[in-house]
Design an enzyme around this catalytic site. Structure first.
Site, mmCIF file in Angstrom:
data_model
loop_
_atom_site.group_PDB
_atom_site.id
_atom_site.type_symbol
_atom_site.label_atom_id
_atom_site.label_comp_id
_atom_site.label_asym_id
_atom_site.label_seq_id
_atom_site.Cartn_x
_atom_site.Cartn_y
_atom_site.Cartn_z
ATOM 1 N N LEU A 45 3.974 0.775 3.224
ATOM 2 C CA LEU A 45 2.661 0.446 2.677
ATOM 3 C C LEU A 45 2.404 1.444 1.561
ATOM 4 O O LEU A 45 2.751 2.620 1.684
ATOM 5 C CB LEU A 45 1.558 0.581 3.734
ATOM 6 C CG LEU A 45 1.536 -0.399 4.907
ATOM 7 C CD1 LEU A 45 0.381 -0.055 5.843
ATOM 8 C CD2 LEU A 45 1.431 -1.837 4.433
ATOM 9 N N ASP A 46 1.777 1.012 0.488
ATOM 10 C CA ASP A 46 1.394 1.942 -0.565
ATOM 11 C C ASP A 46 0.492 3.027 0.012
ATOM 12 O O ASP A 46 -0.247 2.793 0.973
ATOM 13 C CB ASP A 46 0.625 1.215 -1.677
ATOM 14 C CG ASP A 46 1.461 0.159 -2.372
ATOM 15 O OD1 ASP A 46 2.702 0.234 -2.295
ATOM 16 O OD2 ASP A 46 0.861 -0.739 -2.987
ATOM 17 N N ARG A 47 0.543 4.197 -0.589
ATOM 18 C CA ARG A 47 -0.297 5.304 -0.143
ATOM 19 C C ARG A 47 -1.764 4.873 -0.013
ATOM 20 O O ARG A 47 -2.451 5.218 0.945
ATOM 21 C CB ARG A 47 -0.200 6.451 -1.155
ATOM 22 C CG ARG A 47 -1.105 7.636 -0.830
ATOM 23 C CD ARG A 47 -1.398 8.443 -2.080
ATOM 24 N NE ARG A 47 -0.205 8.894 -2.733
ATOM 25 C CZ ARG A 47 0.448 10.026 -2.450
ATOM 26 N NH1 ARG A 47 -0.028 10.819 -1.504
ATOM 27 N NH2 ARG A 47 1.532 10.359 -3.100
ATOM 28 N N THR B 117 -3.027 1.935 0.480
ATOM 29 C CA THR B 117 -3.261 0.794 1.361
ATOM 30 C C THR B 117 -3.387 1.259 2.800
ATOM 31 O O THR B 117 -2.623 2.099 3.265
ATOM 32 C CB THR B 117 -2.099 -0.217 1.256
ATOM 33 O OG1 THR B 117 -1.953 -0.628 -0.111
ATOM 34 C CG2 THR B 117 -2.347 -1.435 2.116
ATOM 35 N N ARG C 187 -0.487 -6.501 -5.153
ATOM 36 C CA ARG C 187 -1.207 -6.002 -6.328
ATOM 37 C C ARG C 187 -0.656 -6.623 -7.611
ATOM 38 O O ARG C 187 -1.427 -7.068 -8.482
ATOM 39 C CB ARG C 187 -1.094 -4.485 -6.383
ATOM 40 C CG ARG C 187 -1.744 -3.797 -5.210
ATOM 41 C CD ARG C 187 -1.263 -2.378 -5.006
ATOM 42 N NE ARG C 187 -1.597 -1.526 -6.151
ATOM 43 C CZ ARG C 187 -1.179 -0.282 -6.273
ATOM 44 N NH1 ARG C 187 -0.398 0.262 -5.331
ATOM 45 N NH2 ARG C 187 -1.532 0.436 -7.331
#
Length: 215
Positions: A51-53, A55, A142
């Site tokens: 997961l993105d930081r 998110t 995104r």
């Protein structure tokens, strides 16, 4: 703070907060979700997806290299159903599928990628969508929402800085408006369908309430 949603002898599922990187190999942070889970369990853990930081939401770690290989194959082959809540600019279509190639990793070649979405709420200039990525590419939700001209609110990479500042100042939305709400798959060792869900965190719930978002 990390919350453990599930643990068995093969894997652990956690609810990751926004602002915490998953793995030290994906960031320069001294503390990552991998460190936090390792310390909570008192044993080594193995990341199987990212997961993105910025998110928040459902994140899986394997508890052994053999289990990690199984999970990595499941994610790579699209046998994991993932749903994200994303607050985006503009009135998004009611539903659709975005097929647009994007890289697997920073600087890598573009590869096929697909995301389905449905609108679950609309305002005058905003929409909340449930996004289901069918592949695991870098910043996939995104990038895909940006591709159809509906970038996420709070997105420093693909959104608009002035709009992000407005929502931070007016509504206290000081993070990326993206939350991994659920993740499901057939348990690879028990053969039963299983789904894990993470409630909307306070740093999204409160701003959404101020904005008037209804879920």
């Amino acid at each position: 703070m990390l919350v453990i949603l599930h643990r068995d002898e093969r894997f652990v599922v956690v609810d990751k907060p926004s602002g915490l990187a998953v793995h030290p190999g994906w960031a320069d942070d001294e503390r990552t979700a991998m460190h936090e889970v390792r310390d909570l369990l008192g044993q080594k853990v193995f990341p199987v997806h990212r997961l993105d930081r910025a998110t928040s939401g459902v994140l899986v770690f394997a508890l052994a290299p053999e289990s990690a290989r199984v999970f990595c194959e499941m994610f790579e082959e699209g046998r994991v159903e993932k749903h994200y809540l994303a607050l985006v600019r503009g009135v998004a279509p009611e539903a659709g599928t975005i097929d647009h190639p994007i890289p697997r990793r920073e600087g890598g070649p573009r590869v096929p990628a697909s995301t389905s979405f449905r609108r679950v709420w609309r305002g005058d200039h905003l929409s909340l969508v449930d996004a289901e990525p069918h592949s695991g590419r870098l910043h996939q939700v995104r990038r895909h929402m940006k591709h159809i001209s509906h970038p996420l609110i709070g997105d420093a990479n693909y959104g608009k800085g002035a709009l992000n500042r407005e929502y931070r100042e007016r509504f206290g939305l000081a993070r990326l408006a993206l939350h991994a709400r659920s993740l499901g798959f057939v348990h690879p060792w028990e053969g039963k369908p299983i789904t894990f869900e993470a409630a909307l965190p306070e740093d999204l719930r409160a701003p959404f309430e101020r904005i008037g978002v209804v879920i």
